[in-house]
Enzyme design. Structure first.
Site, short mmCIF file in Angstrom:
data_model
loop_
_atom_site.label_atom_id
_atom_site.label_comp_id
_atom_site.label_asym_id
_atom_site.label_seq_id
_atom_site.Cartn_x
_atom_site.Cartn_y
_atom_site.Cartn_z
N ASN A 1 108.09 -31.69 60.41
CA ASN A 1 107.75 -30.31 60.02
C ASN A 1 108.23 -29.38 61.14
O ASN A 1 107.61 -29.30 62.19
CB ASN A 1 106.23 -30.20 59.83
CG ASN A 1 105.79 -28.77 59.56
OD1 ASN A 1 106.63 -27.89 59.29
ND2 ASN A 1 104.49 -28.53 59.62
N TRP A 2 109.33 -28.70 60.87
CA TRP A 2 109.93 -27.85 61.92
C TRP A 2 109.15 -26.57 62.15
O TRP A 2 109.39 -25.86 63.13
CB TRP A 2 111.37 -27.48 61.54
CG TRP A 2 112.33 -28.62 61.47
CD1 TRP A 2 112.07 -29.95 61.66
CD2 TRP A 2 113.73 -28.52 61.19
NE1 TRP A 2 113.21 -30.69 61.51
CE2 TRP A 2 114.25 -29.83 61.22
CE3 TRP A 2 114.59 -27.46 60.90
CZ2 TRP A 2 115.60 -30.10 60.98
CZ3 TRP A 2 115.93 -27.73 60.66
CH2 TRP A 2 116.43 -29.03 60.71
N LYS A 3 108.26 -26.22 61.22
CA LYS A 3 107.52 -24.95 61.31
C LYS A 3 108.54 -23.79 61.44
O LYS A 3 109.61 -23.87 60.84
CB LYS A 3 106.50 -25.01 62.44
CG LYS A 3 105.59 -26.25 62.32
CD LYS A 3 104.42 -26.26 63.25
CE LYS A 3 103.62 -27.54 63.05
NZ LYS A 3 102.38 -27.59 63.82
N HIS B 1 99.01 -26.88 54.81
CA HIS B 1 99.01 -27.12 56.25
C HIS B 1 97.91 -26.27 56.90
O HIS B 1 97.65 -25.16 56.45
CB HIS B 1 100.38 -26.78 56.84
CG HIS B 1 100.52 -27.26 58.25
ND1 HIS B 1 99.99 -26.56 59.32
CD2 HIS B 1 101.08 -28.37 58.77
CE1 HIS B 1 100.24 -27.23 60.43
NE2 HIS B 1 100.89 -28.34 60.12
N GLU C 1 97.91 -24.49 59.38
CA GLU C 1 98.36 -23.15 59.79
C GLU C 1 98.38 -22.20 58.60
O GLU C 1 98.14 -21.00 58.74
CB GLU C 1 99.73 -23.26 60.48
CG GLU C 1 99.59 -23.89 61.87
CD GLU C 1 100.75 -24.74 62.32
OE1 GLU C 1 101.87 -24.60 61.77
OE2 GLU C 1 100.54 -25.57 63.23
N GLU D 1 95.74 -34.42 59.21
CA GLU D 1 96.09 -33.74 60.45
C GLU D 1 94.84 -33.06 61.02
O GLU D 1 94.51 -31.93 60.60
CB GLU D 1 97.15 -32.67 60.19
CG GLU D 1 98.45 -33.21 59.65
CD GLU D 1 99.62 -32.30 60.01
OE1 GLU D 1 100.57 -32.79 60.62
OE2 GLU D 1 99.57 -31.10 59.70
N GLY E 1 99.47 -29.83 68.05
CA GLY E 1 100.05 -29.07 69.15
C GLY E 1 99.22 -29.10 70.43
O GLY E 1 99.51 -28.35 71.36
N SER F 1 100.13 -34.24 67.35
CA SER F 1 100.58 -34.73 68.66
C SER F 1 101.16 -36.14 68.60
O SER F 1 100.95 -36.95 69.51
CB SER F 1 99.44 -34.64 69.68
OG SER F 1 99.04 -33.29 69.86
N GLY G 1 105.23 -32.51 64.26
CA GLY G 1 105.58 -31.12 64.51
C GLY G 1 106.53 -31.01 65.69
O GLY G 1 107.74 -31.21 65.58
N GLY G 2 105.98 -30.70 66.86
CA GLY G 2 106.79 -30.44 68.05
C GLY G 2 107.85 -31.50 68.33
O GLY G 2 109.01 -31.17 68.61
P1 13P Z 1 102.40 -31.44 66.42
O1 13P Z 1 103.12 -32.75 66.17
O2 13P Z 1 103.21 -30.45 67.16
O3 13P Z 1 101.04 -31.67 66.99
O4 13P Z 1 102.18 -30.77 64.97
C1 13P Z 1 101.67 -31.52 63.94
C2 13P Z 1 101.82 -30.77 62.69
O5 13P Z 1 101.20 -29.73 62.49
C3 13P Z 1 102.76 -31.29 61.69
O6 13P Z 1 102.60 -30.66 60.46
#
Ligand code: 13P
Length: 265
Positions: free
Chosen positions: A15-17, A107, A109, A177, A183, A223, A244-245
């Site tokens: 997930n590149w956000k 998600h 967010e 999640e 994050g 994470s 994510g990251g």
């Molecule tokens: P991180 O891997 O950066 O913690 O993010 C997880 C995420 O929100 C994937 O959708």
């Protein structure tokens, strides 16, 4: 349980956000495909998918198609509506036309920053399925929820609500999640994640039947890195990761996808 797990192809999803424009996306996906091929990645054994921003989808679709890259493509959100006066929204039909196989829904967010309720998440899930996109339904508790209700209650309630309009037999992916793990650098323990994943599989069984539950991939997200993926993948109800990251670093994401080399089971 191991036999059932073996029947589910693990999914490593990036997930590149809100990162990488369409030019950066092309360079990134080319490098990712090279890195995976170089490492001898077994694409049939572990599916790898990327979830770029909407504006990148056409470019990534074209690259995947032209170079026949064995990568899955998904979007990060979808409208609950098909078409009409909904400024800024993207229809599931448009995503399907770009060969998206997946779409992330609910998600944390989107829930926290864009006020998406369980009802909106349910409507978006239904819209995805209507347009033959596999919804990656995200659920998870905040740190306060964890303290007040334990880890499973909120994810169970969120998933139950999300599946309310899903027809029997639908192909879905669930992503657990924990919000506090996203994050933060502080992932859940594999045992914590397994406890919730197992409870979520029971929710799928109750809503959609035992066969769908046995076939549904449940991902862990929060994470995830190459250093901790193995612990999650050893769990009987965890079938991959929503990253994510670390999905923005080719070497790291590729190493996560290579988890069978370091799971050691
Ligand atoms: P991180 O891997 O950066 O913690 O993010 C997880 C995420 O929100 C994937 O959708």
């Amino acid at each position: 349980m191991a036999v059932v797990k073996d029947a589910r192809v693990p999914l490593i999803a990036g997930n590149w956000k809100l990162n990488l424009d369409h030019l950066q996306a092309i360079a990134f996906v080319q490098k990712l495909a090279w890195s995976l091929k170089d490492a001898g990645h077994d694409f049939d054994g572990v599916e790898v998918a990327v979830f770029p921003p909407f504006t990148d989808l056409r470019s990534v679709q074209t690259l995947i198609g032209a170079d026949r890259l064995p990568l899955g493509l998904g979007a990060q959100d979808v409208s609950q509506h098909d078409s009409g006066a909904f400024t800024g929204e993207i229809s599931g039909a448009f995503l399907k036309a770009l060969d998206c196989a997946y779409v992330i829904i609910g998600h944390s967010e989107r829930r926290s920053l864009h006020s998406e309720t369980d009802e909106v998440v349910a409507a978006k899930t239904a819209a995805a399925i209507k347009h033959k996109l596999v919804p990656v339904i995200c659920v998870g508790e905040t740190a306060d929820d964890l303290e007040a209700h334990g880890p499973a209650a909120i994810p169970i309630a969120q998933l139950t609500a999300a599946l309310a309009q899903v027809p029997q037999g639908s192909d879905i992916v669930v992503a657990y999640e924990p919000v506090w793990a996203i994050g933060s650098g502080q992932a859940a323990t594999p045992e914590q994640a397994q406890t919730v994943a197992s409870a979520l599989r029971s929710v799928v069984a109750e809503s959609l039947g035992a066969d769908v539950a046995a076939a549904t991939r449940i991902l862990y997200g929060g994470s995830v890195k190459s250093a901790n993926i193995a612990g999650f993948m050893r769990q009987s109800d965890i079938d991959g990761a929503l990253v994510g990251g670390a999905s923005l670093d080719v070497a790291e994401f590729s190493a996560i996808a290579q988890f069978p080399k370091h799971v050691g089971v």
